[in-house]
Design a protein around this motif. Structure first.
Motif, PDB file in Angstrom:
ATOM      1  N   ALA A  80      21.417  63.094  21.137  1.00 50.00           N
ATOM      2  CA  ALA A  80      20.510  61.993  20.779  1.00 50.00           C
ATOM      3  C   ALA A  80      20.605  61.709  19.284  1.00 50.00           C
ATOM      4  N   PHE A  81      21.223  60.601  18.953  1.00 52.31           N
ATOM      5  CA  PHE A  81      21.422  60.257  17.541  1.00 52.31           C
ATOM      6  C   PHE A  81      20.257  59.404  17.044  1.00 52.31           C
ATOM      7  N   PHE A  82      20.053  59.437  15.735  1.00 53.70           N
ATOM      8  CA  PHE A  82      19.021  58.584  15.132  1.00 53.70           C
ATOM      9  C   PHE A  82      19.439  58.231  13.722  1.00 53.70           C
ATOM     10  N   HIS A  83      18.803  57.220  13.172  1.00 54.42           N
ATOM     11  CA  HIS A  83      19.174  56.729  11.839  1.00 54.42           C
ATOM     12  C   HIS A  83      17.947  56.071  11.223  1.00 54.42           C
ATOM     13  N   SER A  84      18.058  55.732   9.945  1.00 51.87           N
ATOM     14  CA  SER A  84      16.896  55.233   9.208  1.00 51.87           C
ATOM     15  C   SER A  84      16.473  53.821   9.633  1.00 51.87           C
ATOM     16  N   LYS A  85      17.419  52.876   9.560  1.00 55.83           N
ATOM     17  CA  LYS A  85      17.060  51.472   9.833  1.00 55.83           C
ATOM     18  C   LYS A  85      18.269  50.758  10.401  1.00 55.83           C
ATOM     19  N   CYS A  86      18.144  50.226  11.623  1.00 57.69           N
ATOM     20  CA  CYS A  86      19.332  49.590  12.226  1.00 57.69           C
ATOM     21  C   CYS A  86      19.582  48.221  11.627  1.00 57.69           C
ATOM     22  N   GLY A  87      18.513  47.519  11.190  1.00 58.32           N
ATOM     23  CA  GLY A  87      18.687  46.218  10.563  1.00 58.32           C
ATOM     24  C   GLY A  87      18.838  45.070  11.548  1.00 58.32           C
ATOM     25  N   GLY A  88      18.615  45.291  12.822  1.00 54.24           N
ATOM     26  CA  GLY A  88      18.694  44.185  13.778  1.00 54.24           C
ATOM     27  C   GLY A  88      19.237  44.577  15.134  1.00 54.24           C
ATOM     28  N   LYS A  89      20.143  45.536  15.153  1.00 50.99           N
ATOM     29  CA  LYS A  89      20.638  46.019  16.450  1.00 50.99           C
ATOM     30  C   LYS A  89      21.213  47.417  16.263  1.00 50.99           C
ATOM     31  N   THR A  90      21.158  48.172  17.347  1.00 47.41           N
ATOM     32  CA  THR A  90      21.733  49.517  17.283  1.00 47.41           C
ATOM     33  C   THR A  90      23.157  49.475  17.849  1.00 47.41           C
ATOM     34  N   SER A 121      12.378  54.905  25.424  1.00 52.84           N
ATOM     35  CA  SER A 121      13.019  54.107  26.483  1.00 52.84           C
ATOM     36  C   SER A 121      13.552  52.790  25.927  1.00 52.84           C
ATOM     37  N   PHE A 122      12.994  52.344  24.798  1.00 56.48           N
ATOM     38  CA  PHE A 122      13.538  51.139  24.171  1.00 56.48           C
ATOM     39  C   PHE A 122      14.901  51.431  23.531  1.00 56.48           C
ATOM     40  N   TYR A 123      15.011  52.539  22.806  1.00 55.83           N
ATOM     41  CA  TYR A 123      16.270  52.843  22.101  1.00 55.83           C
ATOM     42  C   TYR A 123      17.277  53.576  22.979  1.00 55.83           C
ATOM     43  N   TYR A 130      24.541  55.270  26.517  1.00 56.74           N
ATOM     44  CA  TYR A 130      24.127  54.514  25.328  1.00 56.74           C
ATOM     45  C   TYR A 130      24.319  53.013  25.512  1.00 56.74           C
ATOM     46  N   ARG A 131      23.395  52.250  24.944  1.00 61.32           N
ATOM     47  CA  ARG A 131      23.532  50.805  24.885  1.00 61.32           C
ATOM     48  C   ARG A 131      23.200  50.346  23.482  1.00 61.32           C
ATOM     49  N   SER A 132      23.782  49.205  23.118  1.00 60.57           N
ATOM     50  CA  SER A 132      23.380  48.579  21.865  1.00 60.57           C
ATOM     51  C   SER A 132      22.140  47.744  22.177  1.00 60.57           C
ATOM     52  N   VAL A 133      21.044  47.979  21.427  1.00 61.54           N
ATOM     53  CA  VAL A 133      19.835  47.184  21.699  1.00 61.54           C
ATOM     54  C   VAL A 133      19.448  46.377  20.463  1.00 61.54           C
ATOM     55  N   ASN A 134      18.893  45.196  20.702  1.00 58.43           N
ATOM     56  CA  ASN A 134      18.416  44.377  19.598  1.00 58.43           C
ATOM     57  C   ASN A 134      17.055  44.889  19.167  1.00 58.43           C
ATOM     58  N   CYS A 135      16.927  45.165  17.864  1.00 63.66           N
ATOM     59  CA  CYS A 135      15.679  45.727  17.334  1.00 63.66           C
ATOM     60  C   CYS A 135      15.241  44.853  16.173  1.00 63.66           C
TER      61      CYS A 135
END
Ligand SMILES: [Zn+2]
Length: 381
Positions: A215-225, A369-371, A239-244
């Protein structure tokens, strides 16, 4: 948009008893010439001599890790070796100003004629110190709980992949650094980090097949992962790329600057050599239209098309020049413009997004569940 009630995690309970809480071996310092440890009623084990010693009252013990002062180089073991362990019945052992729970372990680092320091610590204690470093111990508890599950999963995966919980050959599982995840000391524990650990104790993320997910994580995706394969090349299931949009108002501002053609050509040449066993022939660079949806740059050098991962360019350029992989590059005359947003690799949980979601009332299951929309929560112990 994230909808309330979109959570569909299955919490997999088993009727059998859970596994014991694992301990994590965390590398907390490298290449030390001298290590001074302090504590109450210390118990010291010198593994190389199979000797155990108990001290009463407060005790300071110093280890000299410089072989020139004690042994000759040829007497130093060739492989890293567990030399000494120190623990205290009060539960705390100090190294300098830092207090640690669990055990401090001293390893030889023969290549550098010095010692490395490892903290052997039960997983949940590790999580309570880490949350203040990887997030902030004052953040809403649901954000901290989401981070706790992600960090625990990461550590659990490293332990499992490493060689199992009990294999003494593995001298540590992960580093306290950005390479893995940053953990803290006893002083980093807050009421909220304790609560976040307690209320998610033993919970990890698994992929659609039931395997532990790194399970990876990061500070700020800036719009999408991003998916791991877009950044590192390896495929991780689920994994999926999600719009954040949740991180956009906080953290690092969007960035925008120019790179000289010559500098970019030289960076691209180094990326090609390092990652693609290729090199640039010529200097006539033409960048193909780029968009934020692309995780790769396409450019012609002379009449050859090169396709390179943006993340590889970031690895080479460094985080100051390219704070994230979420950027777009364009060309004007012989200058290149870079516009980007976010901070970090962009895979998995976006921490500032999680903060905003928690402020809006989402719980940690909904945040996860969102990320990680295709992963499930599982109680590992
Ligand atoms: Zn985000």
């Amino acid at each position: 948009m994230l909808k309330t009630g979109s959570c569909f995690f299955l919490l997999l309970f088993s009727a059998s008893s859970y596994a014991a809480v694992p301990s994590v071996k965390v590398l907390i310092a490298k290449s030390l010439k001298r290590v001074v440890v302090e504590g109450m009623d210390l118990e010291k084990t010198i593994h190389t001599q199979h000797k155990k010693q108990q001290y009463s009252g407060r005790k300071t013990i110093a280890f000299n890790c410089n072989p020139s002062a004690s042994k000759t180089k040829s007497q130093m073991p060739k492989n890293p070796l567990l030399v000494a362990s120190l623990s205290s019945p009060t539960g705390l052992v100090s190294w300098g100003k830092h207090k640690y729970q669990g055990e401090l372990q001293l390893l030889t680092n023969p290549g550098q004629e010095s010692c490395d320091l490892v903290n052997l610590i039960p997983m949940e204690n590790y999580i309570t110190t880490l949350l203040s470093k990887e997030m902030n111990g004052t953040w809403p508890v649901e954000a901290l709980k989401a981070q706790a599950v992600a960090a625990r999963t990461y550590a659990y995966d490293r332990i499992k992949k490493g060689m199992g919980f009990d294999n003494p050959d593995k001298l540590y599982h992960l580093e306290s650094s950005e390479k893995d995840q940053v953990s803290g000391t006893f002083h980093d524990i807050t009421q909220k980090t304790l609560q976040a650990s307690r209320e998610t104790s033993g919970m990890i993320l698994v992929g659609p097949s039931g395997k532990i997910a790194p399970a990876f994580f990061h500070s700020k995706c800036g719009g999408k992962t991003f998916r791991p394969d877009q950044v590192w090349g390896g495929v991780e299931e689920g994994y999926r790329s999600v719009n954040c949009t949740f991180c956009q108002k906080t953290g690092m501002k969007d960035w925008n600057y120019q790179i000289k053609g010559q500098k970019l050509t030289s960076m691209v040449d180094q990326v090609l050599k390092r990652y693609y066993a290729d090199e640039i022939q010529g200097t006539d660079v033409k960048l193909m239209p780029d968009s934020l949806a692309n995780s790769e740059l396409r450019m012609y050098v002379g009449d050859r098309l090169h396709i390179i991962k943006k993340s590889y360019l970031r690895n080479l350029a460094g985080r100051e020049l390219l704070p994230s992989n979420n950027f777009i590059m364009s060309m004007k005359n012989n200058e290149f413009m870079v516009k980007g947003q976010g901070y970090g690799h962009g895979v998995g949980l976006c921490q500032l997004g999680a903060l905003e979601l928690a402020k809006r009332g989402y719980d940690y299951r909904q945040i996860l569940s969102f990320y990680f929309p295709r992963h499930q929560l599982k109680k590992a112990y």
